[in-house]
Design an enzyme around this catalytic site. Structure first.
Site, PDB file in Angstrom:
ATOM      1  CG  ASN A  33      -1.742   1.200   1.413  1.00  0.00           C
ATOM      2  OD1 ASN A  33      -1.814   2.033   0.513  1.00  0.00           O
ATOM      3  ND2 ASN A  33      -2.388   1.321   2.566  1.00  0.00           N
ATOM      4  CE  LYS A  72      -0.245   3.229   4.711  1.00  0.00           C
ATOM      5  NZ  LYS A  72      -0.177   3.307   6.155  1.00  0.00           N
ATOM      6  CG  HIS A 121      -5.859   1.730   5.173  1.00  0.00           C
ATOM      7  ND1 HIS A 121      -5.455   2.693   6.061  1.00  0.00           N
ATOM      8  CD2 HIS A 121      -4.819   0.862   5.048  1.00  0.00           C
ATOM      9  CE1 HIS A 121      -4.215   2.427   6.445  1.00  0.00           C
ATOM     10  NE2 HIS A 121      -3.807   1.330   5.851  1.00  0.00           N
ATOM     11  CD  GLU A 152      -2.985   5.413   6.776  1.00  0.00           C
ATOM     12  OE1 GLU A 152      -2.958   5.498   5.534  1.00  0.00           O
ATOM     13  OE2 GLU A 152      -2.043   4.937   7.448  1.00  0.00           O
ATOM     14  CD  GLU A 187      -3.417  -2.744   7.340  1.00  0.00           C
ATOM     15  OE1 GLU A 187      -2.317  -2.984   6.831  1.00  0.00           O
ATOM     16  OE2 GLU A 187      -4.032  -1.675   7.159  1.00  0.00           O
ATOM     17  N   GLY A 237       2.320   2.266  10.728  1.00  0.00           N
ATOM     18  CA  GLY A 237       3.237   3.391  10.556  1.00  0.00           C
ATOM     19  C   GLY A 237       3.941   3.821  11.831  1.00  0.00           C
ATOM     20  CB  SER A 290       5.223  -1.723  11.878  1.00  0.00           C
ATOM     21  OG  SER A 290       4.779  -0.383  12.105  1.00  0.00           O
TER      22      SER A 290
HETATM   23  P1  PGA Z   1       2.749   0.291   7.617  1.00  0.00           P
HETATM   24  O1  PGA Z   1       1.297   0.448   6.986  1.00  0.00           O
HETATM   25  O2  PGA Z   1       3.329  -0.997   7.034  1.00  0.00           O
HETATM   26  O3  PGA Z   1       3.497   1.496   7.189  1.00  0.00           O
HETATM   27  O4  PGA Z   1       2.574   0.187   9.091  1.00  0.00           O
HETATM   28  C1  PGA Z   1       0.462  -0.652   6.797  1.00  0.00           C
HETATM   29  C2  PGA Z   1      -0.847  -0.207   6.199  1.00  0.00           C
HETATM   30  O5  PGA Z   1      -1.301   0.901   6.509  1.00  0.00           O
HETATM   31  O6  PGA Z   1      -1.451  -0.939   5.407  1.00  0.00           O
END
Ligand code: PGA
Length: 246
Positions: A9, A11, A93, A95, A165, A171, A211
């Site tokens: 992803n 983003k 997601h 976010e 997740e 993140g 992460s």
């Molecule tokens: P990250 O994000 O690997 O940077 O923690 C994962 C995601 O948001 O799908």
């Protein structure tokens, strides 16, 4: 046997030029029988689809609008994605839920629409830190999974992907332990079995995200109910190639 899936992803990162070059590099490095998907921003979808033509890497979108078409300025529809050669679509997601107020009901509507257009949804669920601390992770991921899948058929659920997740791990550099990740992915598979049946539960692919790095991927992916990863930050750099190998 469920086929392993590694999804990146991106983003809101990478220009179309950068994204095409990176996608070509991923395709060139790819070996083995895992399925790999990259999910670039909308503006990069066309050049990335073109860059990955005749390779084993698929393309996913990071979001889609809940209506088929119409006066929704700035939005993108399932049919536009499908026509472009996009195969997957991330839905719900954290976010999107956090910054764009997406609800479980909306996730369900988008999932149904994506399936009807022939896209494979990657539905995201996961608890926040206070839910984890209050020991309600199981209830929460079961609840989100149930609502996301509401009204779907056995066949539809068999073919889709759920990404567990935990929000506190996205993140932040804080990865769930492999035991925590396995427990939640197992909860998700169990609720699918309760609503549908064992066959559907054994078919659905469940990913861990939050992460994931080259250092922790192989341990996470060795767990019984984790069928791969949804990778954010590490999908933008060479680590992603190491994660695919893991
Ligand atoms: P990250 O994000 O690997 O940077 O923690 C994962 C995601 O948001 O799908």
């Amino acid at each position: 046997m469920r086929k392993r899936l590694i999804a990146g992803n991106w983003k809101m990162n990478m220009t179309p030029t950068e994204g095409s070059a990176w996608a070509k590099k991923i395709a060139a490095a790819l070996s083995g029988d895992s399925e790999v998907v990259v999910c670039p921003p909308y503006t990069n979808l066309y050049p990335v689809v073109e860059s990955l033509r005749d390779t084993h890497v698929s393309v996913g979108a990071q979001n889609v609008h809940q209506e088929e078409k119409g006066a929704y300025t700035g939005e993108v529809s399932v049919h536009m994605l499908k026509d472009l050669g996009v195969k997957y679509c991330i839905i719900g997601h954290s976010e999107r839920r956090q910054y764009f107020s997406e609800t479980d009901e909306l996730v369900n509507i988008k999932t149904k629409l994506a399936l009807s257009a022939g896209l494979v949804p990657i539905i995201c669920v996961g608890e926040n830190l206070s839910q984890r601390e209050q020991n309600v992770t199981t209830e929460w991921v079961r609840y989100q999974t149930k609502l996301a899948l509401s009204g779907l058929s056995d066949d539809q659920v068999s073919g889709l992907v759920i990404a567990y997740e935990p929000i506190w791990a996205i993140g932040t550099g804080k990865t769930a332990t492999s035991e925590q990740a396995q427990a939640a992915c197992c909860d998700i598979r169990q609720v699918v079995e309760e609503i549908y049946n064992n066959e559907v539960a054994q078919n659905i692919r469940i990913l861990y995200g939050g992460s994931v790095t080259a250092a922790n991927a192989s341990e996470l992916f060795s767990m019984a109910d984790i069928d791969g990863g949804l990778v954010g930050g590490a999908s933008l750099k060479d680590d992603f190639l190491e994660i695919i190998k893991a």
